[in-house]
Enzyme design. Structure first.
Site, PDB file in Angstrom:
ATOM      1  CD  GLU A  59      -2.689  -0.944   2.660  1.00 58.78           C
ATOM      2  OE1 GLU A  59      -3.779  -1.550   2.705  1.00 58.78           O
ATOM      3  OE2 GLU A  59      -2.222  -0.291   3.621  1.00 58.78           O
ATOM      4  CE  LYS A  60       2.484   7.743  -1.412  1.00 61.52           C
ATOM      5  NZ  LYS A  60       3.827   7.858  -2.003  1.00 61.52           N
ATOM      6  CG  HIS A  69      -4.122   3.484  15.394  1.00 56.80           C
ATOM      7  ND1 HIS A  69      -3.263   2.467  15.052  1.00 56.80           N
ATOM      8  CD2 HIS A  69      -5.329   2.894  15.561  1.00 56.80           C
ATOM      9  CE1 HIS A  69      -3.923   1.322  15.026  1.00 56.80           C
ATOM     10  NE2 HIS A  69      -5.179   1.567  15.337  1.00 56.80           N
ATOM     11  CE  LYS A 115      -4.057  -0.335  19.099  1.00 58.86           C
ATOM     12  NZ  LYS A 115      -5.420  -0.912  19.138  1.00 58.86           N
ATOM     13  CD  GLU A 142      -7.513  -1.113  15.350  1.00 59.26           C
ATOM     14  OE1 GLU A 142      -6.428  -0.660  14.953  1.00 59.26           O
ATOM     15  OE2 GLU A 142      -7.609  -1.886  16.317  1.00 59.26           O
ATOM     16  CD  GLU A 199      -5.918  -4.171  11.986  1.00 62.44           C
ATOM     17  OE1 GLU A 199      -5.459  -5.046  11.239  1.00 62.44           O
ATOM     18  OE2 GLU A 199      -5.393  -3.860  13.066  1.00 62.44           O
ATOM     19  NE  ARG A 230      -7.394  -9.157  19.107  1.00 53.49           N
ATOM     20  CZ  ARG A 230      -6.875  -8.001  19.492  1.00 53.49           C
ATOM     21  NH1 ARG A 230      -7.384  -7.364  20.528  1.00 53.49           N
ATOM     22  NH2 ARG A 230      -5.853  -7.456  18.853  1.00 53.49           N
ATOM     23  CB  VAL A 242      -5.090  -4.362  25.420  1.00 48.47           C
ATOM     24  CG1 VAL A 242      -4.356  -3.922  26.682  1.00 48.47           C
ATOM     25  CG2 VAL A 242      -4.535  -5.683  24.917  1.00 48.47           C
ATOM     26  NE  ARG A 285      -1.833  -1.458  25.449  1.00 47.05           N
ATOM     27  CZ  ARG A 285      -2.127  -2.230  24.412  1.00 47.05           C
ATOM     28  NH1 ARG A 285      -1.328  -3.238  24.089  1.00 47.05           N
ATOM     29  NH2 ARG A 285      -3.202  -2.002  23.679  1.00 47.05           N
TER      30      ARG A 285
END
Length: 454
Positions: free
Chosen positions: A200-201, A208, A237, A275, A288, A292, A295, A338
């Site tokens: 992809e480009k 995000h 992340k 996303e 995408e 599920r 986190v 995290r």
């Protein structure tokens, strides 16, 4: 509708602990599975029953052992958690064949969305913006070269299957293509047993942005707002925000509409995330769908007051979603840090060993999801996430102050962690203002290493 009596949790760490708590609060008996190195983990102690799967290298991914344990305890369902079997269509189908409910989407949906090529085609069918590039796996490196010549560099190579930041490479110029292509194919084969790639480009200077969706088996689908997940290191992340700052409400609503459009188109069931990559010029692109729990679901729970895990369990019992879109209100701002067992003064290299001290923060609107405790060992067999700290306040400034106090309160000894690095990031003007893109993190890591290396 059949209420679950016993559920096996096919995962480990903080997410297994989170799911077991939700199940117990719903009055459902829990079965934990664990490898030999996890025998003293907090989630194992919390469960009603426990099954050792054996060696760390042959445990959570061993479908025979998981199904055997589930069958032995006559469970109604298996909750796959995050990672491991959570996005395995084959495991979902195996559960179905054994008359065990898989608490997640079915085989066809998982496989369709796990295939980035098919997901991209579906987004196009829904008239959602997609990134310029191949919609079918490339045949060879020559096809990538042709695309690079046509579209211009930089370009992005990414594995058709899988996730977690693996099998992805940015190619800045033609001379880098050969090495990047070989590394990408090799990593994809190792991680996902499939070396297919898309080209992809490369989109640059983006945020995000992910939309939390929730659907039931009767066709009702809503969103629970969005999260900003731009603060990443090595495509993993590190800090997440709910909701995204510095984005117009008009653009936010357009993305929500597209997220619901594709979710309804594929008849999505359960919690998931759609996303996107969002640029400063208000252009955005579908990336995408993760089929599920995420986190970072904790911060969405903090600003909505909705227990996503409990909703997920009830959905797969066959319950109708009681929430409508107009019921969803957003109260304040939340962020998650995290806590990773990593030595940030050595480039984020994993830190292994026995935890000799473990003190976690507390207080109003401070949430800790932990997978470890004092006396537990961090081993090389699993990822470096040991805990998540989430804070909510009326606005970002106050939530960041609360998080900084929480990180000061955190005490972990025996291993190295990224706590000091998290504090460093939270104090940066770019983070506080929300005026940052994917390039911020790389520069921050470089600056941190120069300032603190010894």
């Amino acid at each position: 509708m059949k209420k679950f009596e016993k559920v096996l949790v096919a995962n480990r760490g903080e997410i297994a602990q989170r799911i077991i708590k939700a199940l117990k609060e719903l009055g459902i008996k829990t079965i934990a599975v664990y490898s030999n190195v996890d025998k003293d983990a907090p989630y194992v102690r919390l469960a009603d029953n426990r099954v050792c799967l054996g060696d760390a290298k042959d445990s959570y991914l061993n479908t025979y052992k998981l199904i055997s344990a589930a069958t032995a305890y006559k469970v109604d369902a298996i909750h796959p958690g995050i990672g491991f079997m959570a996005e395995s269509g084959e495991f979902a189908e195996l559960c179905n064949q054994c008359n065990i409910v898989f608490i997640g989407p079915g085989y066809d949906l998982i496989n369709a969305m796990g295939n980035k090529s098919r997901a991209k085609q579906i987004a196009r069918e829904c008239h959602i913006p997609i990134i310029e590039g191949s919609e079918e796996p490339v045949a060879d490196i020559e096809e990538c070269e042709e695309f690079g010549e046509k579209a211009g560099y930089p370009i992005l190579l990414k594995a058709t299957y899988g996730g977690g930041g693996k099998g992805i490479r940015i190619v800045n110029r033609k001379e880098e293509l050969s090495d990047c292509y070989e590394l990408c194919v090799k990593e994809a084969k190792t991680a996902f047993n499939n070396g297919e790639l898309l080209v992809e480009k490369a989109v640059q200077n983006f945020k995000h942005f992910e939309v939390q969706i929730l659907g039931d088996t009767q066709g009702n689908i809503i969103h629970l707002g969005d999260r900003e997940c731009t603060i990443q290191r090595s495509n993993q992340k590190v800090i997440e925000e709910a909701r995204c700052q510095n984005i117009s409400e008009d653009l936010r609503q357009r993305i929500y509409d597209d997220a619901l459009k594709i979710a309804k188109y594929i008849h999505y069931v359960g919690p998931g995330t759609v996303e996107f990559l969002v640029q400063n010029n208000e252009k955005y692109y579908f990336m995408e769908i993760n089929t599920r729990l995420q986190v970072e679901h904790t911060i969405t729970e903090l600003i909505t007051g909705i227990d996503i895990v409990k909703e997920q369990i009830k959905i797969f019992e066959g319950c109708k979603l009681e929430l409508s879109q107009r019921d969803i209100k957003f109260d304040g701002y939340a962020l998650q840090c995290r806590i990773l067992a990593e030595n940030m003064t050595q480039g984020g290299f994993p830190s292994l060993g026995k935890i000799t001290k473990w003190n976690m923060p507390g207080g109003l609107d401070v949430r800790v999801d932990n997978g470890y405790g004092c006396g537990n060992k961090v081993t090389p067999y699993y990822d470096s996430l040991i805990a998540k700290i989430s804070c909510r306040a009326s606005n970002k400034e106050q939530a960041v102050k609360k998080m900084l106090v929480s990180l000061e309160e955190t005490e972990i000894e025996g291993i190295k962690t990224n706590v000091e690095f998290l504090k460093y990031i939270l104090k940066k003007d770019e983070f506080l203002s929300g005026d940052y893109t994917e390039k911020f993190m790389g520069k921050a890591v470089d600056r941190y290493n120069k300032e603190y290396k010894y």
